[in-house]
Design a protein around this motif. Structure first.
Motif, mmCIF file in Angstrom:
data_model
loop_
_atom_site.group_PDB
_atom_site.id
_atom_site.type_symbol
_atom_site.label_atom_id
_atom_site.label_comp_id
_atom_site.label_asym_id
_atom_site.label_seq_id
_atom_site.Cartn_x
_atom_site.Cartn_y
_atom_site.Cartn_z
ATOM 1 N N ARG A 245 0.914 -1.000 0.029
ATOM 2 C CA ARG A 245 0.069 0.008 -0.181
ATOM 3 C C ARG A 245 0.944 1.083 0.133
ATOM 4 N N PRO A 246 0.483 2.420 -0.288
ATOM 5 C CA PRO A 246 1.227 3.695 -0.410
ATOM 6 C C PRO A 246 1.958 3.918 0.744
ATOM 7 N N GLY A 247 1.388 3.397 1.874
ATOM 8 C CA GLY A 247 2.000 3.891 3.188
ATOM 9 C C GLY A 247 3.399 3.150 3.487
ATOM 10 N N ASP A 248 3.467 1.966 2.567
ATOM 11 C CA ASP A 248 4.689 1.126 2.622
ATOM 12 C C ASP A 248 5.938 1.781 2.099
ATOM 13 N N LEU A 249 5.443 2.832 1.094
ATOM 14 C CA LEU A 249 6.756 3.554 0.627
ATOM 15 C C LEU A 249 7.068 4.740 1.376
ATOM 16 N N TYR A 250 7.576 4.318 2.674
ATOM 17 C CA TYR A 250 7.615 5.285 3.882
ATOM 18 C C TYR A 250 8.395 6.517 3.732
ATOM 19 N N MET A 251 9.473 6.527 2.701
ATOM 20 C CA MET A 251 10.372 7.766 2.511
ATOM 21 C C MET A 251 10.231 8.205 1.138
ATOM 22 N N ASP A 252 8.781 8.096 0.563
ATOM 23 C CA ASP A 252 8.315 8.657 -0.579
ATOM 24 C C ASP A 252 8.685 10.087 -1.113
ATOM 25 N N GLN A 253 8.435 10.928 -0.192
ATOM 26 C CA GLN A 253 8.783 12.243 -0.260
ATOM 27 C C GLN A 253 10.389 12.447 -0.429
ATOM 28 N N TRP A 254 11.132 11.903 0.453
ATOM 29 C CA TRP A 254 12.514 11.794 0.325
ATOM 30 C C TRP A 254 13.060 11.452 -1.304
ATOM 31 N N VAL A 255 12.480 10.638 -1.644
ATOM 32 C CA VAL A 255 13.124 10.077 -2.860
ATOM 33 C C VAL A 255 12.577 11.112 -4.118
ATOM 34 N N LYS A 256 11.390 11.794 -3.908
ATOM 35 C CA LYS A 256 10.728 12.579 -4.922
ATOM 36 C C LYS A 256 11.825 14.090 -4.678
ATOM 37 N N GLU A 257 12.215 14.326 -3.561
ATOM 38 C CA GLU A 257 13.293 15.243 -3.527
ATOM 39 C C GLU A 257 14.642 15.071 -4.248
ATOM 40 N N ARG A 258 15.077 13.824 -3.978
ATOM 41 C CA ARG A 258 16.295 13.387 -4.508
ATOM 42 C C ARG A 258 16.542 13.278 -6.020
ATOM 43 N N ALA A 259 15.140 12.942 -6.473
ATOM 44 C CA ALA A 259 14.867 12.925 -7.926
ATOM 45 C C ALA A 259 14.888 14.221 -8.636
ATOM 46 N N GLY A 260 14.447 15.142 -7.801
ATOM 47 C CA GLY A 260 14.499 16.605 -8.137
ATOM 48 C C GLY A 260 15.914 17.055 -8.169
ATOM 49 N N ASP A 261 16.700 16.825 -7.288
ATOM 50 C CA ASP A 261 18.000 17.122 -7.287
ATOM 51 C C ASP A 261 19.069 16.378 -8.345
ATOM 52 N N LEU A 262 18.713 15.198 -8.774
ATOM 53 C CA LEU A 262 19.426 14.555 -9.287
ATOM 54 C C LEU A 262 18.913 14.422 -10.842
ATOM 55 N N PRO A 263 19.327 15.160 -11.724
ATOM 56 C CA PRO A 263 18.762 15.021 -13.279
ATOM 57 C C PRO A 263 18.613 13.601 -13.813
ATOM 58 N N ASN A 264 19.561 12.875 -13.493
ATOM 59 C CA ASN A 264 19.560 11.471 -13.868
ATOM 60 C C ASN A 264 18.878 10.459 -13.245
ATOM 61 N N LEU A 265 18.096 10.832 -12.186
ATOM 62 C CA LEU A 265 17.432 9.649 -11.346
ATOM 63 C C LEU A 265 16.066 9.967 -11.555
ATOM 64 N N ARG A 266 15.475 8.926 -11.992
ATOM 65 C CA ARG A 266 14.041 8.929 -12.125
ATOM 66 C C ARG A 266 13.385 7.948 -11.170
ATOM 67 N N TYR A 267 12.059 8.274 -10.596
ATOM 68 C CA TYR A 267 11.432 7.528 -9.448
ATOM 69 C C TYR A 267 10.093 6.834 -10.188
ATOM 70 N N VAL A 268 9.951 5.507 -9.824
ATOM 71 C CA VAL A 268 8.572 4.976 -10.196
ATOM 72 C C VAL A 268 7.907 4.151 -8.951
ATOM 73 N N PRO A 269 7.194 4.646 -8.450
ATOM 74 C CA PRO A 269 6.779 3.827 -7.109
ATOM 75 C C PRO A 269 5.606 2.926 -7.706
ATOM 76 N N VAL A 270 5.461 1.959 -7.048
ATOM 77 C CA VAL A 270 4.519 0.774 -7.504
ATOM 78 C C VAL A 270 3.770 0.295 -6.232
ATOM 79 N N VAL A 271 2.598 0.059 -6.344
ATOM 80 C CA VAL A 271 1.674 -0.568 -5.230
ATOM 81 C C VAL A 271 0.931 -1.729 -5.793
#
Length: 344
Positions: A245-271
């Protein structure tokens, strides 16, 4: 049986000695010889390699880590294989320079943060004058009072000072995780040993990377991302993080911020098991399948996978068979629980 015996690892030609009754991997770790491994308990199969010459006797291990058919073909688990004489192996070898010394040291709990219903982020302070050197992606072991051990990947890269961050999932009834979630306090002293494991970034490659995580398998992947950011690496990377479930991605916001900082990193969350009240509009299904949907050809990639054994094992097989991923470009750390280790 006399000894010590000599183990030769091809194609590198590296040799080391093994004492009578000692497993090959234990001897390699003791002497700073870097070989692939994960759990050290015969449960994950990460240390599996081909025996070219000689004889070994295996200790207890799970058939999913090494089947009877594989054993008949000469494959062994170095974590459980005890040589009966000199042995020659064929193994992808981690270079000697990559093998940091394994150390025992005290640690002090500095913070406890419950980031989901069953995940606690625990930060430990290590001795400032006794640096733990490790690769992002490796793990440490807690040495409990009764001598039992529990393994957890470090979720921070080693560039951030003398502390480590761990993501601990509650396994109800588990001796250690019950303590973490009900009784552990800040300033508690715990004894640790490490680093262990061969799950870390291969920096001699410029291939694009798939980072695959399920649940708290995100912890070592987070350390890899921090390392990529620290090094200013320009390699392309796509992180697929799966949870029920979405809550299991417990640092989702952290990843989104890193993906914003790193142009070569893309993030695909899957539930996989979203409920109507979750209002989930992202990708669904099994996380390793999402990679296949997006990358039907993985022949030019590296994959770093971490999490539940079923996810890691499925990805390993399907990426090679269906997507052309070279087996030697699949790096994994399957999170085996104590229950996993004691299955037949």
């Amino acid at each position: 049986m006399t000894g010590p015996f000599q183990v030769t690892v091809q194609p590198s030609g590296r040799t080391f000695s093994v004492e009578p009754g000692e497993a090959i991997l234990a001897a390699a770790i003791r002497q700073g010889i870097g070989m692939p491994y994960g759990c050290k308990d015969g449960a994950c199969g990460s240390c599996k390699c081909k025996k070219l010459e000689g004889s070994v006797v295996h200790g207890a291990h799970q058939s999913k880590a090494l089947s009877a058919e594989e054993e008949a073909k000469g494959l062994i688990l170095t974590c459980q294989a005890v040589p009966q004489g000199d042995v020659v192996l064929e193994s992808r070898q981690v270079t000697d320079e990559s093998a940091f010394p394994v150390r025992k040291m005290p640690s002090r709990v500095t913070t406890l943060e419950k980031v989901s219903h069953d995940v606690m982020v625990v930060k430990l302070q290590l001795p400032a004058n006794d640096t733990l050197r490790y690769h992002a992606g490796q793990y440490i072991e807690f040495i409990l009072r009764d001598g039992a051990r529990r393994s957890y990947s470090m979720a921070n890269a080693p560039h951030s000072g003398p502390h480590v961050e761990l993501h601990i999932r509650h396994m109800p009834g588990g001796k250690f995780t019950d303590h973490v979630f009900t009784a552990m306090k800040e300033k508690e002293i715990l004894r640790v040993e490490g680093p262990f494991g061969s799950f870390f970034l291969r920096e001699d490659s410029d291939k694009p990377m798939i980072l695959l995580a399920s649940g708290t398998g995100f912890a070592p992947i987070k350390a890899l991302i921090e390392h990529l950011q620290f090094k200013g690496t320009r390699r392309e990377a796509v992180l697929y993080w799966g949870g029920r479930r979405p809550g299991d991605l417990y640092m989702d916001q952290w990843v989104k911020e890193r993906a914003g900082d790193l142009p070569n990193l893309r993030y695909v969350p899957v539930v996989s098991n979203a409920l109507p009240e979750d209002n989930w509009t992202g990708r669904t299904g099994f996380v390793h399948k999402a990679v296949i949907e997006d990358f039907p050809d993985l022949s030019g990639h590296q994959v770093y996978a971490c999490g539940a054994p079923i996810v890691v094992d499925s990805a390993r097989a399907e990426y090679s068979d269906a997507c052309g991923l070279p087996p030697e470009e699949f790096y994994a750390d399957a999170f085996t629980t104590e229950a996993d280790k004691h299955q037949g």
